[in-house]
Design a protein around this motif. Structure first.
Motif, short mmCIF file in Angstrom:
data_model
loop_
_atom_site.label_atom_id
_atom_site.label_comp_id
_atom_site.label_asym_id
_atom_site.label_seq_id
_atom_site.Cartn_x
_atom_site.Cartn_y
_atom_site.Cartn_z
N PHE D 32 0.85 -1.19 0.00
CA PHE D 32 0.00 0.00 0.00
C PHE D 32 0.89 1.24 0.00
CE2 PHE D 32 -3.48 -2.65 1.91
CZ PHE D 32 -4.40 -2.39 0.92
N LEU D 33 0.49 2.21 -0.80
CA LEU D 33 1.20 3.49 -0.83
C LEU D 33 0.22 4.51 -0.28
CD1 LEU D 33 4.05 3.94 -2.02
CD2 LEU D 33 2.93 4.73 -4.11
N VAL D 34 0.53 5.11 0.83
CA VAL D 34 -0.39 6.09 1.41
C VAL D 34 0.33 7.40 1.65
CG1 VAL D 34 -1.73 4.25 2.52
CG2 VAL D 34 0.02 5.48 3.83
N GLY D 35 -0.45 8.41 1.96
CA GLY D 35 0.11 9.74 2.17
C GLY D 35 -0.89 10.80 1.75
N PRO D 36 -0.73 11.99 2.28
CA PRO D 36 -1.72 13.05 2.00
C PRO D 36 -1.78 13.41 0.52
CG PRO D 36 0.19 13.94 3.15
CD PRO D 36 0.33 12.46 3.18
N SER D 37 -2.83 14.11 0.17
CA SER D 37 -3.02 14.58 -1.21
C SER D 37 -1.83 15.44 -1.64
CB SER D 37 -4.30 15.40 -1.27
OG SER D 37 -4.41 16.06 -2.49
N THR D 43 3.06 10.30 -8.74
CA THR D 43 4.32 10.56 -9.42
C THR D 43 5.23 9.33 -9.33
OG1 THR D 43 4.15 12.90 -8.90
CG2 THR D 43 6.31 12.09 -9.53
N LEU D 44 5.30 8.76 -8.16
CA LEU D 44 6.12 7.56 -7.97
C LEU D 44 5.66 6.46 -8.91
CD1 LEU D 44 8.20 5.86 -6.51
CD2 LEU D 44 6.61 5.57 -4.61
N MET D 45 4.36 6.26 -8.99
CA MET D 45 3.84 5.22 -9.87
C MET D 45 4.14 5.53 -11.33
SD MET D 45 0.30 4.42 -7.95
CE MET D 45 0.23 2.90 -7.00
N LYS D 46 4.02 6.80 -11.70
CA LYS D 46 4.29 7.19 -13.09
C LYS D 46 5.73 6.89 -13.47
CE LYS D 46 0.74 10.75 -13.46
NZ LYS D 46 0.48 12.17 -13.14
N LEU D 159 1.00 -5.08 -11.12
CA LEU D 159 -0.25 -4.33 -11.19
C LEU D 159 -0.08 -3.07 -10.34
CD1 LEU D 159 -3.10 -4.66 -12.37
CD2 LEU D 159 -3.75 -5.84 -10.28
N ILE D 160 -0.34 -1.92 -10.97
CA ILE D 160 -0.24 -0.65 -10.26
C ILE D 160 -1.61 -0.02 -10.20
CG2 ILE D 160 0.69 1.69 -10.43
CD1 ILE D 160 3.20 0.58 -11.62
N CYS D 161 -2.12 0.20 -8.99
CA CYS D 161 -3.48 0.74 -8.87
C CYS D 161 -3.41 2.08 -8.14
CB CYS D 161 -4.37 -0.21 -8.08
SG CYS D 161 -4.41 -1.87 -8.77
N ASP D 162 -3.74 3.13 -8.86
CA ASP D 162 -3.70 4.46 -8.27
C ASP D 162 -5.12 4.82 -7.82
OD1 ASP D 162 -2.97 6.94 -7.43
OD2 ASP D 162 -2.05 7.58 -9.31
N GLU D 163 -5.34 4.69 -6.52
CA GLU D 163 -6.65 5.03 -5.94
C GLU D 163 -7.77 4.25 -6.63
OE1 GLU D 163 -8.03 6.44 -3.00
OE2 GLU D 163 -6.37 7.79 -3.45
N ILE D 191 0.80 -3.00 -6.33
CA ILE D 191 1.06 -1.76 -5.60
C ILE D 191 -0.21 -0.92 -5.66
CG2 ILE D 191 2.49 0.31 -5.47
CD1 ILE D 191 4.67 -1.22 -6.82
N VAL D 192 -0.72 -0.53 -4.51
CA VAL D 192 -1.98 0.20 -4.44
C VAL D 192 -1.79 1.52 -3.69
CG1 VAL D 192 -4.38 0.13 -3.69
CG2 VAL D 192 -3.24 -1.99 -4.40
#
Ligand SMILES: Nc1ncnc2c1ncn2[C@@H]1O[C@H](COP(=O)(O)OP(=O)(O)OP(=O)(O)O)[C@@H](O)[C@H]1O
Ligand SMILES: Nc1ncnc2c1ncn2[C@@H]1O[C@H](COP(=O)(O)OP(=O)(O)OP(=O)(O)O)[C@@H](O)[C@H]1O
Ligand SMILES: [Mg+2]
Ligand SMILES: [Mg+2]
Lengths: 298, 229, 298, 229
Positions: D32-37, D43-46, D159-163, D191-192
């Protein structure tokens, strides 16, 4: 008071919107303006060439002359006077038979002298008549034929008919091509604008959803379209002016026999039309397509 | 403020998004709209700002039947409703400030007023620093907050928020909810469609649950009901 | 084996993509095809008119004749034979002096009979010579002048020079306009295609992000552009064919003196070029703009 | 599988989205990748699927330095990574089925296989009934699920899932999470990025917390940490 200020501010905003919209278009602006320029130059160039051809046709037509052979013994001067009294006569030039005889010799390009062979000149005196409008030639010729002292009359009936037919044909062709060309140009211009508007359909939809009235959306697009048309037309105007003043002048130096109008007036007229068409088509094209999207999402 | 009478919406594709819905919301209320994905929440909201027209029934907003409003009055209606769209609907190629200012400019507000209001609104959603950025250069959550700023900048009497915190972290979501509550306390009617169970369960406001286009629950001080049907 | 099948399937998919893309464009297709049609018709129409004018010019040029006056007492037949041996001669027609005398009378259009006035004809025998290519006239004339038995030679030096100047002028003008017109047409066509591609920049970006290779994205666009060009060109071809076979034929019935080629071959040639230009410009326009977006997001 | 070495990303606008990030993810992990807006998750996923290039540092995916990959191999890289984009990125004017089939068609798969796989994927996300609809005619949550179906249809190794559940109700979100877990158990690295505290706290997987472009926490069986800094 406050409401007037509000309207002024809205008008200001519409103008700003149009300006930033043009700025933001970037290379697309140049494509649109380039297309406008290309279409209008084709149209305007054709108009100018047609104008030149008309001048040429008139020049050829005006070379048609009436040749009147005077009866031996009749007064050439009296006939001259009588003819001059007719309407539509530009010039009357007497050709004494002695001169005609010399001309004939020259025409035949033979080194043998007729003088040596003949004692008396077999040719009659003649009058060469120029008319103002070639179309009147047959009428005038008929009138002259009835005058006393006229031996015979000759005005290149066939040649004149042929020239008039050619003039009719080119006029027909010119009108047909101008109409087709105008339609094509306008189609290309308004379609180009439509494609740019289509490009921003999402923007239009969003503006509607956040409360922009149709007029508010329509006006900046209209101004933008008109600007593109005007810009393209302005380039066309510069090009045509350059063509007329530089290129054609040079060409006329090279080929001096081509009779062309002085042309400044005609060029200005064509450029005026071109500017008007550019602005109208640009505005109409965008108005038309914006309406399309306004209706869809209204 | 809002009154729906036997409203149904069938999309041209044949999908029945809303079926015989009756609903009344008083001026100044704060309402959560919940329900599973595809339940019809967005459709219901679109009927309110007339992005869609009902197939049958009447939709009254502020006493006006918006489904039969003439084209000329549509812009005026939408100027009185602030909307946070589920897909943001930001104007591309315009800065954040310009996006927010747009709703004020079409009202013919003076430049000074506009600047002041835009700054205030962006302050509220925490985007003051990104004023001159382009929306496409911002993160998902930041874009969502621009949309909220644009909806509130005009202090409209009614605020419709379609999933306003879907791309926001819990902390920022809570800030947004506090903001909406404050706006509501100044008299604005607020309708929020959300999937955020934590928020709904903690706020204890009126919760309307929709499923398959039907209202299946209307709790005065409700919670997010999972698997009602 | 499986890999070949894969490639075939990908090719199939690219073709399908191009077809559905055209279908989905809806009214936009018609705008693009219409623009192509308009631009190409202007270009093709101009070509055809230029062709016709060339034919006309050639027809006028070929009327230039060399008139050879034969010395009294020399053998006309011998000179005739000698001239025929030169290269580039189309026809040699002897004009006996009796006939020349009659023609002269007719030309002068006078009712007075020269016969009555003269006992012996002052004119020499002559030969009228037609050359294959008007350009050779001066050379041939010079050669004939040196032959024995030639009294004098006359070939309308000035007229020929003038005609050649006019031909040069129209040729220059024709080439200049054709070049400008071609540039304009191609600019309009490729720009129109660019606007449609610009319309789908988001689609291109998405395709890239989900793993479509540049070739995969480029080809359907290229095919689509080529199709639009071909479609526009096909309409232009039909229009030009109609123009040539129906309109021009009618016009020639009305104005029979206008010398036009049979034209079927020339029309086919022009239509061929038009089709080629349409396809190339459509393909190039879309290729160019797709590349622009591919680079941006690659 | 993934290795980031001293990666920084400064956008042309001057925004520092990622600052000196080091990160390693094994093949087959679930992160899980978390953190404020605006923290830098997207960007990391891109950087991983090379929608952006790092300003400094190296990004290895499957042993390849993707930041220096030649243009010709880019498509191949992306074919091996399934991505759920935060803004969906669905092809407009193409039906749901066509959108999902697209990633298979570019691989030159046979039509029969494609049909079968597309149906299976749409079944998994609960959109079998909407196969022939156009994306713009679907609800926000439904669009999000199309995007997920497209990402998994090709059974990519990563698999990369952005939100992926931002617009989904809690119940559907859980279904999606169960689906991602199942896919992960078949060996796919997942990675989510998410803001869904409930999900993160209940799954107890590796949680990487990012703030201001820096990794501030990397828990093996973590929870959503609110207000860490
Ligand atoms: N423009 C449209 N055309 C056709 N069908 C539509 C359209 N918009 C929505 N639908 C359908 O109507 C139903 C309700 O959609 P709606 O967007 O109202 O759902 P929602 O409750 O907002 O869902 P979510 O929480 O996923 O956003 C869905 O089945 C959807 O597929
Ligand atoms: N294309 C871009 N150009 C310039 N700046 C950008 C761009 N994309 C993102 N940013 C900036 O980089 C920072 C990180 O953005 P990113 O999208 O990675 O955040 P995020 O963690 O995904 O946020 P969210 O949870 O809101 O989606 C933000 O400050 C954002 O404004
Ligand atoms: Mg919705
Ligand atoms: Mg993000």
């Amino acid at each position: 008071m406050e409401s007037i200020k509000r309207y002024i501010r809205i008008l200001e905003f519409i103008a700003e919107e149009a300006i930033t919209s043009v700025r933001r278009s970037g290379w697309m602006s140049w494509i649109v303006i380039g297309t406008m320029f290309a279409s209008l130059t084709i149209l305007g160039g054709f108009w100018m060439v047609t104008d030149d051809l008309n001048v040429l046709a008139r020049a050829i037509g005006s070379r048609v002359e009436i040749l009147v052979f005077v009866k031996d013994g009749s007064s050439v001067a009296a006939l001259d006077d009588e003819i001059r009294q007719l309407q539509g006569i530009e010039a009357v030039t007497p050709i004494p038979k002695e001169q005609a005889w010399k001309n004939l010799q020259k025409d035949l390009k033979t080194s043998m002298s007729f003088d040596n062979l003949l004692e008396n000149n077999p040719l009659p005196n003649a009058l060469k008549i120029k008319v103002v409008d070639p179309k009147d030639t047959p009428d005038i010729a008929e009138k002259i034929a009835k005058m006393s002292g006229v031996e015979e009359i000759n005005y290149g009936k066939e040649l004149l008919a042929k020239i008039q037919q050619i003039a009719g044909f080119t006029k027909f062709l010119g009108i047909a091509i101008t109409v087709l060309l105008s339609i094509a140009t306008m189609a290309v211009m308004s379609n180009t604008i439509r494609l740019t508007v289509q490009n921003r359909r999402r923007e239009i939809e969003i503006m509607q959803l956040v409360g922009a009235s149709d007029g508010f959306i329509r006006w900046p697009f209209l101004l933008e379209g008109a600007f593109f048309g005007l810009a393209g037309a302005a380039f066309t105007g510069l090009f045509l002016l350059f063509w007329r003043t530089v290129v054609l002048t040079r060409l006329q130096d090279l080929f001096p026999f081509i009779p062309l109008e002085d042309g400044t007036f005609s060029t200005m007229k064509v450029i005026g039309y071109i500017l008007a068409i550019g602005v109208c088509m640009g505005a109409a094209g965008s108005l038309f397509s914006v309406k399309h999207y306004l209706k869809q999402n209204g | 403020m809002i009154k729906l009478k036997q409203v149904s919406k069938v999309y041209p594709t044949g999908v029945k998004a809303i079926v015989g819905l009756n609903l009344e919301v008083e001026a100044g209320e704060f309402v959560f709209l919940v329900g599973p994905s595809g339940a019809g929440k967005s459709t219901l909201m679109k009927l309110l700002y007339r992005a869609e027209q009902p197939t049958t029934g009447q939709v009254f907003v502020g006493g006006v039947d918006v489904s039969h409003i003439p084209q000329g009055q549509l812009a005026g209606l939408r100027q009185r409703i602030g909307v946070v769209f589920q897909d943001y609907k930001l104007l591309p190629n315009r800065s954040v400030a310009e996006n927010v200012a747009f709703t004020l400019k079409i009202l013919g507000m003076s430049k000074g007023d506009i600047r002041q209001r835009v700054k205030a609104a962006l302050d509220l959603v925490g985007l003051r620093d990104h004023m001159d950025a382009l929306p496409q250069h911002l993160s998902g959550g930041q874009q969502q907050r621009i949309c909220l700023a644009r909806a509130i900048v005009n202090t409209p009497p009614m605020l419709i928020c379609d999933e306003p915190t879907g791309n926001l972290d819990p902390e920022t979501s809570w800030e947004i909810m506090r903001l909406l509550t404050k706006i509501n306390m100044h008299g604005t009617t607020v309708i929020v469609a959300t999937h955020n169970k934590l928020v709904v369960d903690n706020m204890r406001r009126r919760v309307i649950t929709i499923d398959n286009g039907r209202m299946i629950l209307d709790q005065a001080r409700g919670v997010y009901s999972v698997g009602v049907n």
